[in-house]
Design an enzyme around this catalytic site. Structure first.
Site, mmCIF file in Angstrom:
data_model
loop_
_atom_site.group_PDB
_atom_site.id
_atom_site.type_symbol
_atom_site.label_atom_id
_atom_site.label_comp_id
_atom_site.label_asym_id
_atom_site.label_seq_id
_atom_site.Cartn_x
_atom_site.Cartn_y
_atom_site.Cartn_z
ATOM 1 N N LYS A 139 5.520 -15.051 -1.775
ATOM 2 C CA LYS A 139 6.882 -14.560 -1.931
ATOM 3 C C LYS A 139 7.882 -15.582 -1.377
ATOM 4 C CE LYS A 139 5.809 -9.595 -1.321
ATOM 5 N NZ LYS A 139 6.350 -9.065 -2.574
ATOM 6 N N ARG A 142 -1.947 -2.285 -5.901
ATOM 7 C CA ARG A 142 -2.747 -1.548 -6.874
ATOM 8 C C ARG A 142 -4.230 -1.867 -6.737
ATOM 9 N NH1 ARG A 142 0.642 -4.202 -11.651
ATOM 10 N NH2 ARG A 142 2.158 -4.033 -9.960
#
Length: 458
Positions: A238, A312
């Site tokens: 990120k 996920r």
């Protein structure tokens, strides 16, 4: 809960707070004496939402507070007052335009919250005296909300996978629940490969924590929470802006822990399983790499398209394990996608469900308890956006379209069709201070889901 106390019959020591609005201000003024009416005129009090007037008697003693409110937003009516009014005990006046005292009292409690682990509170909040039945109803909800806020607000050095597991352990001890934990390479031996893959690069071992409570003969409820204690994005790193608040990426776990506590405290007739996969998504020589293929617990092969779509991955093994218990209902909470925030903003969690009746029930409950959610579709044609040329499917894809939906569709593959499943993609955060919603960690969707559980199983 010190901001709320039980009001004793005949108590005349607390100060009345009268809520009013522009339509009722004239009637409010008629109940005041001449000097108080002059004071309102001189200060320009117009009963606009958020406005406050402190009224004294002839000796100068504070005897009444007028609070301008929006009658359609009773949760916010008193939320700004606990740390704004003089430190004293107050009660909601019978003449108030808000007939139901419960929602304003809840807002008062939420507005009194201060995170004090690293610095002293600015001041002690003022207290609101409420009826015993209201206090009994609100105390667990306030405690659960504050737990979510405390867990999310705590920086990662003090809220890593071990500390998150400790929060589950404390909850289990309180309610005499059973605890089981798989740590580090034990995850591989127990067939939780995706949890291990995401967390293996951190110096703090990944883990899956399982709490079990209730009678085996009762309907089974599985609650799963995403516990990414910090998310660097992995090798798909990120930016600094994107990483700044990633201590909150365990907000789903915080919600799941709090909801499990509410279920047990209410003694709902359920066989509860709480599952918290707890990891740090870090960067190291053994970090999960883009392009790797993982065989999940459910047997599906997944190509890692993006290491920053890690939530996920840890959830899919936990959901598959939860589904093996054949629950009557399975719920997961996750700070899963920025796409949900783009679609709905920071205040509305995205709700997905594979049963219309259950999803509609949660949305209706959210309206009833002032804890709103918005349902998004499990639009199955979008499954193709997660196609892989070498595995069953990928964890992400090149398209930026429908990111919240594709994430939910990924998770849905691990939930058998015969299991009632709800997925909440929640922000778990307030970007700025607002009445009842201080900046930092926030419970979103928690009260709505608990209201459904109470109605369905209570």
């Amino acid at each position: 809960m010190s901001a709320l106390i039980e009001r004793q019959p005949g108590d005349r020591r607390s100060i009345a707070i009268e809520t009013t609005d522009a339509a009722h201000l004239a009637a409010t003024r008629r109940r005041l004496d001449a000097s108080q009416r002059r004071w309102l005129a001189d200060t320009g009090f117009d009963a606009a939402p958020g406005s406050v007037a402190l009224l004294a008697d002839a000796s100068g003693k504070l005897v009444r507070v007028l609070a301008g409110v929006d009658p359609h937003d009773s949760l916010a009516a008193l939320a700004a007052l606990p740390c704004a009014l003089p430190e004293a005990t107050y009660h909601l006046a019978a003449e108030s335009v808000l007939a139901d005292p419960v929602q304003p009292a809840l807002g008062w409690s939420l507005g009194a919250y201060q995170f004090s682990r690293y610095r002293q509170p600015r001041r002690a909040p003022a207290r609101l005296a409420v009826a015993a039945d209201a206090l009994k109803q609100l105390a667990p909800l306030v405690e659960a909300t504050c737990l979510v806020r405390d867990l999310v607000n705590t920086p990662t050095e003090d809220m890593g996978p071990q500390q998150l597991a400790d929060a589950v352990r404390r909850l289990g001890k309180t309610h005499r629940a059973k605890l089981r934990e798989w740590v580090g390479d034990e995850l591989l031996a127990a067939n939780f490969p995706t949890i291990h893959a995401v967390g293996r690069a951190s110096h703090r071992a990944p883990r899956l924590v399982e709490l079990s409570w209730g009678k085996a003969s009762d309907p089974k409820l599985v609650i799963v929470g995403k516990g990414v204690c910090f998310d660097t994005g992995g090798l798909d790193l990120k930016s600094s802006d994107g990483m700044r608040w990633m201590k909150k990426d365990m907000g789903g776990a915080a919600h799941a822990i709090a909801l499990a506590g509410l279920v047990m405290q209410a003694k709902l007739p359920l066989r509860l399983t709480l599952l918290i996969p707890a990891v740090e998504n870090a960067v190291a020589g053994n970090a999960m790499r883009p392009g790797e293929v993982i065989t999940t617990r459910a047997g599906h092969t997944v190509e890692v398209d993006n290491t920053d779509a890690e939530g996920r991955l840890i959830l899919c093994d936990a959901l598959a394990y939860g589904a093996e218990q054949k629950p009557a209902l399975m719920i997961d909470f996750a700070t899963l996608t920025g796409a949900a925030r783009v679609a709905l903003g920071p205040d509305l969690p995205a709700l997905f469900g594979n049963r219309d009746a259950s999803a509609d029930e949660v949305v209706a409950a959210g309206h009833a308890v002032a804890d709103p959610l918005w349902r998004l579709p499990l639009w199955r044609p979008y499954r193709k956006l997660l196609d892989s040329h070498l595995a069953d499917f990928a964890n992400a894809g090149p398209s930026r379209h429908a990111g919240a939906i594709t994430a939910a569709l990924y998770l849905e593959r691990f939930v058998p069709d015969d299991i009632d499943w709800l997925h909440l993609d929640t922000y778990a955060w307030n970007d700025a201070d607002r009445p009842g919603r201080p900046r930092g960690g926030e419970a979103m969707g928690l009260r709505a889901v608990f209201a459904v559980l109470q109605k369905r199983f209570g």
